[in-house]
Design a protein around this motif. Structure first.
Motif, PDB file in Angstrom:
ATOM      1  N   LEU A   7       0.839  -1.202   0.000  1.00  0.00           N
ATOM      2  CA  LEU A   7       0.000   0.000   0.000  1.00  0.00           C
ATOM      3  C   LEU A   7       0.875   1.253   0.000  1.00  0.00           C
ATOM      4  O   LEU A   7       0.626   2.197  -0.761  1.00  0.00           O
ATOM      5  CB  LEU A   7      -0.926  -0.008   1.225  1.00  0.00           C
ATOM      6  CG  LEU A   7      -1.827   1.200   1.382  1.00  0.00           C
ATOM      7  CD1 LEU A   7      -2.908   1.209   0.312  1.00  0.00           C
ATOM      8  CD2 LEU A   7      -2.454   1.196   2.774  1.00  0.00           C
ATOM      9  N   GLY A   8       1.905   1.266   0.845  1.00  0.00           N
ATOM     10  CA  GLY A   8       2.816   2.402   0.901  1.00  0.00           C
ATOM     11  C   GLY A   8       3.554   2.614  -0.408  1.00  0.00           C
ATOM     12  O   GLY A   8       3.738   3.755  -0.851  1.00  0.00           O
ATOM     13  N   CYS A  10       2.465   1.775  -3.412  1.00  0.00           N
ATOM     14  CA  CYS A  10       1.481   2.300  -4.374  1.00  0.00           C
ATOM     15  C   CYS A  10       1.261   3.795  -4.150  1.00  0.00           C
ATOM     16  O   CYS A  10       1.237   4.577  -5.106  1.00  0.00           O
ATOM     17  CB  CYS A  10       0.158   1.552  -4.258  1.00  0.00           C
ATOM     18  SG  CYS A  10       0.212  -0.128  -4.883  1.00  0.00           S
ATOM     19  N   ALA A  11       1.108   4.180  -2.887  1.00  0.00           N
ATOM     20  CA  ALA A  11       0.946   5.603  -2.561  1.00  0.00           C
ATOM     21  C   ALA A  11       2.182   6.382  -2.993  1.00  0.00           C
ATOM     22  O   ALA A  11       2.072   7.480  -3.559  1.00  0.00           O
ATOM     23  CB  ALA A  11       0.703   5.776  -1.066  1.00  0.00           C
ATOM     24  N   ALA A  12       3.354   5.823  -2.748  1.00  0.00           N
ATOM     25  CA  ALA A  12       4.609   6.474  -3.138  1.00  0.00           C
ATOM     26  C   ALA A  12       4.671   6.673  -4.647  1.00  0.00           C
ATOM     27  O   ALA A  12       5.057   7.746  -5.125  1.00  0.00           O
ATOM     28  CB  ALA A  12       5.798   5.635  -2.665  1.00  0.00           C
ATOM     29  N   LEU A  14       2.178   6.917  -6.806  1.00  0.00           N
ATOM     30  CA  LEU A  14       1.209   7.922  -7.247  1.00  0.00           C
ATOM     31  C   LEU A  14       1.644   9.339  -6.893  1.00  0.00           C
ATOM     32  O   LEU A  14       1.597  10.239  -7.733  1.00  0.00           O
ATOM     33  CB  LEU A  14      -0.168   7.635  -6.636  1.00  0.00           C
ATOM     34  CG  LEU A  14      -0.882   6.399  -7.183  1.00  0.00           C
ATOM     35  CD1 LEU A  14      -2.130   6.095  -6.359  1.00  0.00           C
ATOM     36  CD2 LEU A  14      -1.243   6.596  -8.642  1.00  0.00           C
ATOM     37  N   THR A  15       2.065   9.555  -5.644  1.00  0.00           N
ATOM     38  CA  THR A  15       2.445  10.919  -5.251  1.00  0.00           C
ATOM     39  C   THR A  15       3.722  11.369  -5.945  1.00  0.00           C
ATOM     40  O   THR A  15       3.856  12.542  -6.291  1.00  0.00           O
ATOM     41  CB  THR A  15       2.593  11.041  -3.722  1.00  0.00           C
ATOM     42  OG1 THR A  15       3.551  10.094  -3.254  1.00  0.00           O
ATOM     43  CG2 THR A  15       1.273  10.826  -3.014  1.00  0.00           C
ATOM     44  N   PRO A  61       9.009   2.552   1.501  1.00  0.00           N
ATOM     45  CA  PRO A  61       8.039   3.406   0.802  1.00  0.00           C
ATOM     46  C   PRO A  61       8.257   4.894   1.096  1.00  0.00           C
ATOM     47  O   PRO A  61       8.187   5.723   0.188  1.00  0.00           O
ATOM     48  CB  PRO A  61       6.687   2.925   1.331  1.00  0.00           C
ATOM     49  CG  PRO A  61       6.921   1.501   1.704  1.00  0.00           C
ATOM     50  CD  PRO A  61       8.326   1.476   2.253  1.00  0.00           C
ATOM     51  N   ALA A  65       9.581   7.341  -1.937  1.00  0.00           N
ATOM     52  CA  ALA A  65       8.653   8.400  -2.350  1.00  0.00           C
ATOM     53  C   ALA A  65       9.262   9.776  -2.145  1.00  0.00           C
ATOM     54  O   ALA A  65       9.236  10.622  -3.049  1.00  0.00           O
ATOM     55  CB  ALA A  65       7.344   8.290  -1.572  1.00  0.00           C
TER      56      ALA A  65
END
Length: 84
Positions: A7-8, A10-12, A14-15, A61, A65
């Protein structure tokens, strides 16, 4: 790899990728007049602190990111200075 790390990551992804259009647009148009120095410096300071925090926690992550996003924003800052 556990689901929270995934999850981390994926968030990384995207941002971090959110800054690519701005970087490419600035590069292509050779103009960064609408990008604020204050926003860039403030945001990059936050990214640096997040990066240090991620390194302390050994959280990939957070490290990836913020390290990559900081790099992209350094490029944007360099382009803003170059294309004044």
């Amino acid at each position: 790899m556990d689901s929270i790390t995934l999850l981390g990551l994926c968030a990384a992804g995207l941002t971090t990728s959110a800054f690519l259009p701005q970087m490419f647009k600035t590069w292509k148009t050779k103009s960064a007049k609408d990008v604020s120095y204050l926003m860039l410096i403030t945001f990059m300071s936050g990214l640096l602190l997040w990066l240090i925090y991620g390194i302390y926690l050994k959280s990939w992550p957070i490290i990836l990111a913020n390290g990559i996003t900081l790099f992209f924003n350094l490029i944007i800052l360099w382009l803003k200075i170059k294309y004044r």
